[in-house]
Design a protein around this motif. Structure first.
Motif, mmCIF file in Angstrom:
data_model
loop_
_atom_site.group_PDB
_atom_site.id
_atom_site.type_symbol
_atom_site.label_atom_id
_atom_site.label_comp_id
_atom_site.label_asym_id
_atom_site.label_seq_id
_atom_site.Cartn_x
_atom_site.Cartn_y
_atom_site.Cartn_z
ATOM 1 N N ALA A 20 -3.539 4.560 6.543
ATOM 2 C CA ALA A 20 -2.550 3.606 7.048
ATOM 3 C C ALA A 20 -1.749 4.208 8.192
ATOM 4 N N ALA A 21 -1.406 5.493 8.079
ATOM 5 C CA ALA A 21 -0.652 6.153 9.150
ATOM 6 C C ALA A 21 -1.465 6.217 10.437
ATOM 7 N N LEU A 22 -2.779 6.328 10.310
ATOM 8 C CA LEU A 22 -3.638 6.328 11.496
ATOM 9 C C LEU A 22 -3.733 4.946 12.125
ATOM 10 N N GLY A 23 -3.381 3.914 11.359
ATOM 11 C CA GLY A 23 -3.388 2.558 11.897
ATOM 12 C C GLY A 23 -4.502 1.680 11.391
ATOM 13 N N ALA A 24 -5.264 2.137 10.408
ATOM 14 C CA ALA A 24 -6.348 1.333 9.865
ATOM 15 C C ALA A 24 -5.818 0.248 8.937
ATOM 16 N N GLN A 25 -6.632 -0.778 8.737
ATOM 17 C CA GLN A 25 -6.345 -1.785 7.727
ATOM 18 C C GLN A 25 -6.875 -1.263 6.397
ATOM 19 N N VAL A 26 -5.992 -1.061 5.411
ATOM 20 C CA VAL A 26 -6.357 -0.352 4.188
ATOM 21 C C VAL A 26 -6.279 -1.284 2.985
ATOM 22 N N THR A 27 -7.316 -1.215 2.151
ATOM 23 C CA THR A 27 -7.330 -1.896 0.863
ATOM 24 C C THR A 27 -7.501 -0.845 -0.225
ATOM 25 N N VAL A 28 -6.671 -0.901 -1.253
ATOM 26 C CA VAL A 28 -6.762 0.023 -2.386
ATOM 27 C C VAL A 28 -7.150 -0.767 -3.622
ATOM 28 N N LEU A 29 -8.210 -0.331 -4.294
ATOM 29 C CA LEU A 29 -8.641 -0.936 -5.546
ATOM 30 C C LEU A 29 -8.149 -0.073 -6.703
ATOM 31 N N THR A 30 -7.406 -0.678 -7.620
ATOM 32 C CA THR A 30 -6.872 0.043 -8.768
ATOM 33 C C THR A 30 -7.622 -0.363 -10.030
ATOM 34 N N ARG A 31 -7.478 0.452 -11.058
ATOM 35 C CA ARG A 31 -8.236 0.219 -12.290
ATOM 36 C C ARG A 31 -7.764 -1.013 -13.048
ATOM 37 N N THR A 32 -6.444 -1.179 -13.132
ATOM 38 C CA THR A 32 -5.873 -2.281 -13.900
ATOM 39 C C THR A 32 -4.719 -2.919 -13.136
ATOM 40 N N GLN A 33 -4.251 -4.062 -13.653
ATOM 41 C CA GLN A 33 -3.091 -4.708 -13.050
ATOM 42 C C GLN A 33 -1.859 -3.818 -13.175
ATOM 43 N N ARG A 34 -1.761 -3.087 -14.279
ATOM 44 C CA ARG A 34 -0.616 -2.192 -14.464
ATOM 45 C C ARG A 34 -0.635 -1.066 -13.428
ATOM 46 N N SER A 35 -1.810 -0.464 -13.192
ATOM 47 C CA SER A 35 -1.884 0.603 -12.184
ATOM 48 C C SER A 35 -1.634 0.045 -10.792
ATOM 49 N N ALA A 36 -1.997 -1.207 -10.560
ATOM 50 C CA ALA A 36 -1.684 -1.844 -9.274
ATOM 51 C C ALA A 36 -0.177 -1.960 -9.091
ATOM 52 N N ALA A 37 0.515 -2.362 -10.155
ATOM 53 C CA ALA A 37 1.976 -2.489 -10.081
ATOM 54 C C ALA A 37 2.630 -1.129 -9.895
ATOM 55 N N ASP A 38 2.115 -0.098 -10.582
ATOM 56 C CA ASP A 38 2.658 1.255 -10.422
ATOM 57 C C ASP A 38 2.466 1.750 -8.988
ATOM 58 N N TYR A 39 1.293 1.507 -8.438
ATOM 59 C CA TYR A 39 1.019 1.987 -7.087
ATOM 60 C C TYR A 39 1.811 1.212 -6.047
ATOM 61 N N GLN A 40 2.094 -0.061 -6.308
ATOM 62 C CA GLN A 40 2.807 -0.903 -5.352
ATOM 63 C C GLN A 40 4.133 -0.274 -4.935
ATOM 64 N N ARG A 41 4.769 0.471 -5.861
ATOM 65 C CA ARG A 41 6.080 1.048 -5.570
ATOM 66 C C ARG A 41 6.023 2.147 -4.517
ATOM 67 N N GLN A 42 4.850 2.760 -4.307
ATOM 68 C CA GLN A 42 4.750 3.832 -3.315
ATOM 69 C C GLN A 42 3.807 3.503 -2.165
ATOM 70 N N ALA A 43 3.172 2.350 -2.215
ATOM 71 C CA ALA A 43 2.168 2.007 -1.215
ATOM 72 C C ALA A 43 2.791 1.831 0.166
ATOM 73 N N PRO A 44 2.131 2.323 1.212
ATOM 74 C CA PRO A 44 2.637 2.087 2.569
ATOM 75 C C PRO A 44 2.649 0.592 2.889
ATOM 76 N N GLN A 45 3.526 0.210 3.780
ATOM 77 C CA GLN A 45 3.630 -1.197 4.163
ATOM 78 C C GLN A 45 2.305 -1.676 4.761
ATOM 79 N N GLY A 46 1.885 -2.853 4.349
ATOM 80 C CA GLY A 46 0.668 -3.440 4.910
ATOM 81 C C GLY A 46 -0.597 -3.136 4.140
ATOM 82 N N VAL A 47 -0.543 -2.183 3.196
ATOM 83 C CA VAL A 47 -1.731 -1.868 2.405
ATOM 84 C C VAL A 47 -1.974 -2.982 1.388
ATOM 85 N N ARG A 48 -3.201 -3.463 1.338
ATOM 86 C CA ARG A 48 -3.573 -4.504 0.390
ATOM 87 C C ARG A 48 -3.992 -3.854 -0.930
ATOM 88 N N ILE A 49 -3.469 -4.337 -2.045
ATOM 89 C CA ILE A 49 -3.736 -3.753 -3.359
ATOM 90 C C ILE A 49 -4.411 -4.796 -4.235
#
Length: 368
Positions: free
Chosen positions: A190-219
């Protein structure tokens, strides 16, 4: 039989082979000494990261010949991957290191034969997490993106730059996993400027990661549908899930490569044992090896990214590990009760005691 004149002593021998890293830095030495633990080391312990012996001596480290260092009641290293090193230990001693022994039949056998108690940093577990994996995981995630960026270049790669350039479409990066490695990979891409998608294992891990995810990253949760859609649009795929079994079903198989863009790149940043989730990547590669090309997709599978930056890796790992190594020394040398440290015990008195290692021993037909 070895004798140990100082029972509260940790010995730090030099690493084996060409690995320039060391877990002993002046910062770690001061932490141990401050807890009343004597520190001895082989001369030249920090040569690979440009630290001179006098810097260690100023911190309070005593120097001794290798034989004496290996005779300490607790021996600590960054890694221990050479089975021959374990033959230098005696029953009743302790050794702490990154072993990752579960995929190595010779190392498993050596752990049993030496009779010492072995502790593996990667299994230290506290609050449901593995804190000693943070620095190496972050380094692996960052370097996976950098390796992918290089591999994407022509003539073999797709010919896409991860950084944005006016008039050109943004590069697409798919990160599978949101742990230490995945979070670092996503942040870097994301810092390099790419469009980033992150796939998480569960909805809970998606919510946990959302708190630290860079702006614009799709989860997204890693469903089969989301995975195939992500593969179809990705220029670069970073696999960051830790798989260490031989019976894990593949997440990306040969048929899935047909959905991907020609010249796209997959980087396996965690390199589980056996075929794991990415069988098309083949065996682990050495740094500098050409990518493996399967169905027009370039595969990079490197397990030793942190060894390529020994100065950074040593400083970060020692700083992060210092309080845990003090606790490990107290558990090993004084019998202090510490469940987080006890989780890292992998062998004792000629037996493999960690369930992961015992399971792998059975796979090899060994007696745990």
């Amino acid at each position: 039989m070895h004798t140990h004149p100082l029972q509260a002593t940790v010995g730090f021998p030099r690493e084996s082979g060409t690995d320039r890293r060391t877990i002993l830095t002046p910062l770690l030495a001061r932490a141990l000494l401050g807890a009343g633990i004597d520190v001895i080391a082989e001369p030249g312990i920090g040569a690979g990261i440009f630290l001179e012996d006098k810097e260690y001596a100023t911190a309070g480290v005593r120097f001794a010949a290798g034989e004496q260092v290996w005779a300490a009641p607790l021996v600590a290293r960054y890694t221990c991957t050479d089975p021959a090193d374990l033959s230098r230990l005696a029953r009743g001693q302790h050794i702490a290191a990154l072993f990752h022994a579960e995929g190595d039949i010779d190392l498993l056998d050596a752990l049993r034969r030496c009779g010492a108690t072995a502790w593996s940093y990667e299994f230290v577990a506290e609050d449901g997490r593995f804190p000693l994996g943070r620095p190496s995981g972050r380094i692996a995630g960052v370097q996976a993106v950098l390796a992918g960026a290089h591999t994407l270049q022509a003539p073999a790669g797709r010919g896409v730059l991860l950084a944005p350039v006016d008039g050109a479409p943004r590069a697409s990066v798919l990160v599978i996993g949101s742990g230490n490695v995945g979070a670092a990979a996503a942040q870097t891409a994301a810092a390099l400027g790419a469009q980033v998608t992150v796939l998480t294992r569960t909805q809970r891990s998606a919510a946990d990661y959302q708190r630290q995810a860079p702006q614009g990253v799709r989860i997204q949760v890693n469903t089969r549908q989301n995975l195939l859609a992500g593969l179809a649009e990705a220029d670069l795929v970073i696999g960051t899930i830790l798989v260490s079994t031989y019976d894990t079903p593949p997440m990306i198989d040969h048929g899935d490569l047909e959905f991907m863009r020609p010249g796209a790149v997959i980087v396996d940043a965690t390199c589980g044992y056996g075929p794991g989730y990415l069988p098309t990547a083949g065996p682990v590669q050495a740094p500098g090896d050409p990518p493996r090309v399967v169905a027009g997709i370039l595969h990079v599978k490197i397990a030793v990214f942190p060894t390529l930056v020994p100065v950074t890796a040593s400083a970060a790992y020692a700083a992060n590990a210092a309080p845990y190594l003090v606790r490990l020394a107290q558990a090993a040398l004084a019998g202090a009760a510490d469940p987080a440290i006890e989780a890292a015990r992998i062998a004792s008195d000629g037996e493999l005691v960690h369930p992961v290692l015992r399971a792998h021993a059975r796979i090899y037909g060994m007696r745990p």
